[in-house]
Write a protein that holds these residues in place. Structure first.
Motif, PDB file in Angstrom:
ATOM      1  N   GLN A 191       0.826  -1.201   0.000  1.00  0.00           N
ATOM      2  CA  GLN A 191       0.000   0.000   0.000  1.00  0.00           C
ATOM      3  C   GLN A 191       0.867   1.261   0.000  1.00  0.00           C
ATOM      4  O   GLN A 191       0.600   2.221  -0.733  1.00  0.00           O
ATOM      5  CB  GLN A 191      -0.922  -0.003   1.221  1.00  0.00           C
ATOM      6  CG  GLN A 191      -1.846   1.207   1.292  1.00  0.00           C
ATOM      7  CD  GLN A 191      -2.757   1.154   2.506  1.00  0.00           C
ATOM      8  OE1 GLN A 191      -2.786   0.168   3.238  1.00  0.00           O
ATOM      9  NE2 GLN A 191      -3.508   2.219   2.712  1.00  0.00           N
ATOM     10  N   VAL A 192       1.912   1.245   0.822  1.00  0.00           N
ATOM     11  CA  VAL A 192       2.826   2.397   0.856  1.00  0.00           C
ATOM     12  C   VAL A 192       3.504   2.576  -0.504  1.00  0.00           C
ATOM     13  O   VAL A 192       3.666   3.704  -0.994  1.00  0.00           O
ATOM     14  CB  VAL A 192       3.871   2.213   1.977  1.00  0.00           C
ATOM     15  CG1 VAL A 192       4.955   3.285   1.890  1.00  0.00           C
ATOM     16  CG2 VAL A 192       3.207   2.253   3.346  1.00  0.00           C
ATOM     17  N   ASN A 194       2.337   1.685  -3.460  1.00  0.00           N
ATOM     18  CA  ASN A 194       1.371   2.206  -4.428  1.00  0.00           C
ATOM     19  C   ASN A 194       1.136   3.701  -4.214  1.00  0.00           C
ATOM     20  O   ASN A 194       1.005   4.464  -5.190  1.00  0.00           O
ATOM     21  CB  ASN A 194       0.056   1.442  -4.321  1.00  0.00           C
ATOM     22  CG  ASN A 194       0.171   0.012  -4.822  1.00  0.00           C
ATOM     23  OD1 ASN A 194       1.026  -0.293  -5.650  1.00  0.00           O
ATOM     24  ND2 ASN A 194      -0.673  -0.874  -4.324  1.00  0.00           N
ATOM     25  N   GLU A 195       1.048   4.105  -2.953  1.00  0.00           N
ATOM     26  CA  GLU A 195       0.870   5.537  -2.672  1.00  0.00           C
ATOM     27  C   GLU A 195       2.072   6.338  -3.169  1.00  0.00           C
ATOM     28  O   GLU A 195       1.917   7.429  -3.732  1.00  0.00           O
ATOM     29  CB  GLU A 195       0.673   5.745  -1.169  1.00  0.00           C
ATOM     30  CG  GLU A 195      -0.647   5.213  -0.632  1.00  0.00           C
ATOM     31  CD  GLU A 195      -0.767   5.370   0.869  1.00  0.00           C
ATOM     32  OE1 GLU A 195       0.214   5.843   1.488  1.00  0.00           O
ATOM     33  OE2 GLU A 195      -1.835   5.050   1.423  1.00  0.00           O
ATOM     34  N   THR A 196       3.259   5.783  -2.967  1.00  0.00           N
ATOM     35  CA  THR A 196       4.463   6.476  -3.431  1.00  0.00           C
ATOM     36  C   THR A 196       4.483   6.576  -4.949  1.00  0.00           C
ATOM     37  O   THR A 196       4.843   7.623  -5.518  1.00  0.00           O
ATOM     38  CB  THR A 196       5.713   5.734  -2.935  1.00  0.00           C
ATOM     39  OG1 THR A 196       5.684   5.632  -1.501  1.00  0.00           O
ATOM     40  CG2 THR A 196       6.981   6.475  -3.343  1.00  0.00           C
ATOM     41  N   ARG A 197       4.100   5.480  -5.635  1.00  0.00           N
ATOM     42  CA  ARG A 197       4.047   5.512  -7.093  1.00  0.00           C
ATOM     43  C   ARG A 197       3.026   6.537  -7.581  1.00  0.00           C
ATOM     44  O   ARG A 197       3.268   7.262  -8.562  1.00  0.00           O
ATOM     45  CB  ARG A 197       3.700   4.132  -7.635  1.00  0.00           C
ATOM     46  CG  ARG A 197       4.775   3.076  -7.443  1.00  0.00           C
ATOM     47  CD  ARG A 197       4.446   1.820  -8.244  1.00  0.00           C
ATOM     48  NE  ARG A 197       5.391   0.763  -7.956  1.00  0.00           N
ATOM     49  CZ  ARG A 197       5.163  -0.224  -7.096  1.00  0.00           C
ATOM     50  NH1 ARG A 197       4.002  -0.283  -6.444  1.00  0.00           N
ATOM     51  NH2 ARG A 197       6.063  -1.165  -6.877  1.00  0.00           N
ATOM     52  N   ALA A 198       1.849   6.594  -6.930  1.00  0.00           N
ATOM     53  CA  ALA A 198       0.821   7.544  -7.341  1.00  0.00           C
ATOM     54  C   ALA A 198       1.310   8.983  -7.163  1.00  0.00           C
ATOM     55  O   ALA A 198       1.109   9.840  -8.040  1.00  0.00           O
ATOM     56  CB  ALA A 198      -0.454   7.316  -6.531  1.00  0.00           C
ATOM     57  N   LYS A 199       1.975   9.249  -6.047  1.00  0.00           N
ATOM     58  CA  LYS A 199       2.526  10.583  -5.829  1.00  0.00           C
ATOM     59  C   LYS A 199       3.591  10.903  -6.872  1.00  0.00           C
ATOM     60  O   LYS A 199       3.657  12.032  -7.373  1.00  0.00           O
ATOM     61  CB  LYS A 199       3.124  10.668  -4.422  1.00  0.00           C
ATOM     62  CG  LYS A 199       2.098  10.627  -3.302  1.00  0.00           C
ATOM     63  CD  LYS A 199       2.778  10.704  -1.933  1.00  0.00           C
ATOM     64  CE  LYS A 199       1.746  10.656  -0.819  1.00  0.00           C
ATOM     65  NZ  LYS A 199       2.389  10.679   0.523  1.00  0.00           N
TER      66      LYS A 199
END
Length: 290
Positions: A191-192, A194-199
């Motif tokens: 999850q972390v 994916n959040e980093t990739r989205a950012k």
């Protein structure tokens, strides 16, 4: 020979008596002198000492060095989340009060180790039961060790034992919960990630948009400057032409006619139907156009 025999026997008895009354205390030991089952003297300094021969007095030695209890089998301790942890520990301890230690354990070091291990187990339960897994493993590990140390120190002192240090060597999940914990950790890390990739993707788009805007602005400014320079050049060229042509109008008329001829007769297959006597062909008939 018969006269020497009683003397030799007496000498042997004397040596035996003396050897039973003398004893040596080493640097690493305490010596407890007993008289009829009661401790009469505790000796902690090394050297040669004397006592009454048995059965009147006898000596028991205890180890005064720093000792270690290295727990080989991990203790199963439950956290506040009801999750079992396997904790390995070791303890540094020494005999502080030899008389009290002997009264408590009868001089049996193994019994003392078992009692101290029980105290450590109780201290671990008290410290870990009120904390989460994360606290025990990372956030409050030092606090857990200090709490266990203080607990064991206070409870071991009445036993004649000094606790020098308590350390936790290894903390692991019990096998029945390890897999679920690892899956949860993997999910959290994913999850972390994916959040980093989205950012990162959002930031990439923002940077591209900013770069495109700056590019368009730079091109527009460059085009404006180019048009201004071209306009200035055309104006200067027109001024130069006008000045040059104004000085000789006949040459200007001749030059423009040559340009008209070049444009009209530029291709071999061009066909013109015109009056040869028109003014357009006047410079073909005469260089002066007359």
């Amino acid at each position: 020979m018969k006269r020497l025999l009683p003397l030799m026997i007496a000498l042997a008895v004397l040596v035996g008596v003396l050897s039973s009354t003398a004893f040596i205390v080493r640097e690493r030991d305490y010596a407890l002198v007993f008289a009829l089952g009661e401790v009469k003297k505790v000796i902690s300094e090394p050297g040669l000492y004397f006592k009454l021969p048995p059965p009147f007095q006898n000596v028991v030695t205890l180890d005064k060095r720093l000792l270690t209890i290295d727990v080989q089998e991990a203790e199963r301790i439950q956290t506040s989340e009801k999750k079992n942890l396997l904790i390995d520990s070791f303890v540094k301890w020494r005999i502080e009060d030899p008389r009290l230690f002997y009264v408590t354990f009868g001089g049996n070091e193994r019994a003392a180790r078992e009692r101290l291990q029980a105290l450590i187990r109780d201290g671990l339960n008290a410290a870990v039961n009120v904390r989460t897994v994360k606290d025990v493993v990372s956030l409050e590990r030092a606090a857990v060790m200090n709490q266990v140390l203080n607990s064991v120190v206070s409870r071991a002192k009445p036993l004649g034992v000094e606790i020098v240090d308590v350390r936790l060597k290894r903390i692991e999940f019990a096998p029945e919960i390890s897999e679920s914990v690892y899956r949860r950790m993997e999910s959290e890390r994913l999850q972390v990630a994916n959040e980093t990739r989205a950012k990162g993707a959002a930031e990439s788009e923002r940077i591209r948009a900013e770069a495109d805007r700056e590019r368009e602005q730079i091109l527009a400014e460059a085009y404006g400057r180019a048009q201004a320079v071209m306009g200035e050049g055309d104006a200067k060229a027109a001024g130069i032409y006008a000045k040059a042509y104004g000085e000789d109008l006949g040459f200007y008329s001749f030059y423009k006619s040559l340009e008209g001829y070049r444009a009209a007769f530029g291709k071999p297959n061009d066909l013109l139907v015109v009056d040869p006597s028109s003014d357009f062909f006047k410079y073909l008939k005469s260089p002066t156009g007359k």
